[in-house]
Design a protein around this motif. Structure first.
Motif, PDB file in Angstrom:
ATOM      1  N   VAL A   1       0.860  -1.186   0.000  1.00  0.00           N
ATOM      2  CA  VAL A   1       0.000   0.000   0.000  1.00  0.00           C
ATOM      3  C   VAL A   1       0.896   1.235   0.000  1.00  0.00           C
ATOM      4  N   LYS A   2       0.734   2.089  -0.998  1.00  0.00           N
ATOM      5  CA  LYS A   2       1.541   3.286  -1.129  1.00  0.00           C
ATOM      6  C   LYS A   2       0.935   4.444  -0.358  1.00  0.00           C
ATOM      7  N   PHE A   3       1.765   5.090   0.484  1.00  0.00           N
ATOM      8  CA  PHE A   3       1.355   6.292   1.190  1.00  0.00           C
ATOM      9  C   PHE A   3       1.836   7.508   0.398  1.00  0.00           C
ATOM     10  N   VAL A   4       1.009   8.547   0.350  1.00  0.00           N
ATOM     11  CA  VAL A   4       1.365   9.754  -0.384  1.00  0.00           C
ATOM     12  C   VAL A   4       1.286  10.943   0.562  1.00  0.00           C
ATOM     13  N   GLY A   5       2.142  11.945   0.288  1.00  0.00           N
ATOM     14  CA  GLY A   5       2.184  13.139   1.117  1.00  0.00           C
ATOM     15  C   GLY A   5       3.561  13.756   1.056  1.00  0.00           C
ATOM     16  N   ASP A   6       3.800  14.775   1.887  1.00  0.00           N
ATOM     17  CA  ASP A   6       5.096  15.457   1.853  1.00  0.00           C
ATOM     18  C   ASP A   6       6.162  14.732   2.669  1.00  0.00           C
ATOM     19  N   GLY A   7       5.772  13.764   3.486  1.00  0.00           N
ATOM     20  CA  GLY A   7       6.734  12.989   4.263  1.00  0.00           C
ATOM     21  C   GLY A   7       7.130  13.641   5.573  1.00  0.00           C
TER      22      GLY A   7
END
Length: 624
Positions: A453-459
């Motif tokens: 599952v890929k997480f997205v965002g600025d980290g």
């Protein structure tokens, strides 16, 4: 004798390097950033010393100390004189150039507790490389290999400014930075090791073979898995034309003075000759070529290690026969290696050694190879101690960040910044998921992939699961609640991102979803005969007078009754179903009967006339 030999070697080096206009010497550098005082604030360059352990890929912060006496560092300092106090900055000892070897200055600074040494040049000139002593003098002192602090040479101008600031009572705080000292363009490191097979040249030869033995395991692991591309090289010299027929060149050279090496003992009257070293260098280079062609370049490390153990000069076993036995034991193709070596007596060029001499000339960002041994990593010359841990750190700094192999991320290789406050990156404590990814150079804040599952965002402040199956990881970061055996979630698998409260709830979908009272807010069960009762996440609606509630239309439908009670509607429904079934069955039987009749009549027609078929007329036979 030694002076004559030294002269010949020097002339040979000049012929080889300066005879090619492309050859040049390159001083490897790192940066030094001064943060205080304001009068010195800025970033400068310094030259990396060819001893000690530079912190390739990393940085060091410290405060500069200039001693009141022994300012050239040629004498011992008091033990721990410059050791920093708990909580204080490490001490970088500022020392003047002159009067003794650079290595002795560094050794005395290290014993005095300094974390690094900055040597101030004593003349106005471009930066130079501080090297270990040549053979002779105090070169055999074993302290050189024990130096573990980094060293750097700074210009006289910068050094004088630092001294003036310290004299005025200012704190000179600096950051030594090696992060860009070596290129790190991609996920593979290419490196060369310039060496020779001589084992009787003193500490330098001892350090070479010790390095090969100790580094072999790591080198072969990196090579087998494709993380590195390694090539060994061997330094040779020309014999000047005027001396080709001299005793010295005939002793040190093969192929009519084209390829030479110094006498191992620096004494022509005993032991092995320089040409013996050249031939063995050639055999090692050919072994690598053959092993590389067979897809096993890492076998070079086995051959060189085994040869040094089984065929040492001091036991008079440094010979072709002993080399052949080592090659056979490793299963290499001896004939191909011998063909590669060729005839050392021929007055002709050897293609392998000619390629080695050409490679010795600096190209691109890499300077000429003049120091033996030399490591070249990503086309830049390594500076520092030839020791497993130090070299491995330098190689690890050559990988593009986040592509390093696991051997580079062990505790003895680097500090895991993700262990301290999660590296300042996003962190989901409930699911124990972090965007902090440890690297050799530090850390990166990068939204992770967890269970595909890929997480997205600025980290840094936000990461959110996306795509299919995202609800399986911490419910996609959305609200989820259970009550009275019912479970509701604000995460929907077919959504790429975001959270939405399910029907019957309202809220942000992340922190909370609150039950909607459909009865009180008159959102459902509003028909005249309806009776509404709110439940968590839904509602119950019933109809008075035995009516039936239709949720989709929010209405009650009429009842059907007989004298027998409320079951009339049900019996009527059953009767309709039975009637429909009977009609369907009769139609089916009729169609089947018609079909069977037509088939039977068609068959019988082949054998006899049927009632509805005319008889065929009888035609008379002609009589004679």
């Amino acid at each position: 004798m030694k002076e004559e030999l030294s002269f010949l070697l020097s002339v040979g080096i000049l012929v080889l390097l300066w005879g090619n206009c492309m050859g040049r010497f390159v001083v490897e550098k790192n940066s030094i950033k001064i943060t205080t005082p304001n009068s010195l604030k800025g970033t400068y360059q310094c030259a990396i010393g060819n001893f000690g352990v530079p912190k390739y890929g990393g940085t060091m912060v410290g405060s500069v100390v200039y001693p009141n006496e022994n300012q050239k560092g040629c004498r011992k300092f008091d033990d721990a004189a410059f050791r920093s106090r708990a909580g204080g900055f490490p001490s970088f000892l500022l020392i003047d150039r002159g009067d003794c070897f650079f290595t002795l200055k560094a050794w005395n600074a290290q014993n005095g507790g300094a974390a690094a040494i900055l040597v101030v040049d004593n003349r106005m000139e471009p930066l130079i490389t501080m090297d270990t002593p040549e053979e002779g003098g105090n070169a055999n002192d074993d302290y050189v290999e024990k130096i573990s602090i980094p060293s750097a040479l700074i210009t006289k101008t910068l050094g004088d400014k630092m001294k003036k600031a310290l004299l005025n009572g200012d704190m000179v705080k600096v950051n030594l930075d090696w992060r860009e000292a070596l290129p790190h363009p991609d996920d593979r490191v290419e490196y060369e090791f310039w060496t020779n097979s001589n084992d009787e040249c003193g500490p330098k030869c001892d350090s070479q073979i010790d390095f090969v033995i100790n580094f072999k395991g790591a080198a072969q692991l990196l090579e087998r898995k494709g993380f590195t591309q390694f090539t060994p090289h061997y330094i040779t010299w020309y014999c000047p034309e005027a001396f080709i027929n001299s005793k010295q060149c005939k002793s040190e050279c093969i192929n009519h003075g084209r390829y030479c090496a110094p006498d191992p003992e620096l004494d022509f009257s005993r032991g092995y000759d320089g040409k013996d070293v050249v031939i063995q260098n050639l055999r090692q280079a050919c072994f690598f070529r053959v092993a590389n062609e067979s897809g096993k370049p890492w076998q070079w490390w086995d051959y060189v290690t085994d040869f040094s153990i089984r065929c040492p000069m001091k036991e008079n076993k440094y010979s072709e026969e002993c080399s052949d036995e080592v090659i056979k034991s490793l299963g290499a193709d001896l004939k191909k290696i011998k063909d590669c070596v060729g005839n050392p007596q021929a007055d002709a060029e050897n293609p392998v050694l000619k390629a080695e001499q050409d490679a010795q000339i600096g190209k691109g960002s890499r300077g000429d190879v003049t120091i033996l041994p030399t490591l070249v990593i990503n086309n830049r010359q390594y500076r520092g101690k030839l020791e497993k841990a130090a070299v491995l750190k330098a190689i690890c700094s050559g990988f593009q960040e986040t592509t390093e192999p696991s051997i580079c991320l062990t505790p003895d290789m680097e500090t895991n910044e993700c262990l301290d406050n999660n590296g300042g990156c996003w962190h989901d404590k409930s699911a124990n998921i972090t965007a902090c990814r440890d690297t050799f150079r530090g850390r990166v804040c990068e939204c992770p992939i967890v269970q595909n599952v890929k997480f997205v965002g600025d980290g840094y402040t936000h990461c959110e699961a996306s795509g299919a199956l995202r609800c399986e990881i911490n419910n996609g970061g959305c609200w989820k609640g259970t009550q009275s055996g019912r479970t509701y979630s604000a995460c929907i698998d077919d959504r790429t991102k975001g959270c939405k409260c399910p029907p019957g709830f309202r809220g942000d979908g992340v922190k909370s979803c609150e039950d909607i009272d459909e009865c009180e807010e008159k959102l459902a069960c509003q028909c005249p005969e309806c009776k509404c009762k709110n439940t968590w996440g839904s509602y119950d609606c019933s109809c008075s007078g035995g009516l039936f509630y239709i949720r989709e239309n929010d209405m009650c439908i009429g009842k059907y009754s007989t004298s027998g009670g409320n079951g009339g509607f049900i019996w009527m429904f059953i009767f309709i179903l039975l009637a429909a079934a009977a009609g369907g069955y009769a139609f089916y039987k009729y169609r089947i009967q018609r079909y069977m009749d037509s088939e039977i009549r068609a068959i019988m027609a082949q054998y006899m006339p049927l009632d509805n078929q005319p008889e065929a007329p009888n035609h008379p036979h002609n009589e004679l």
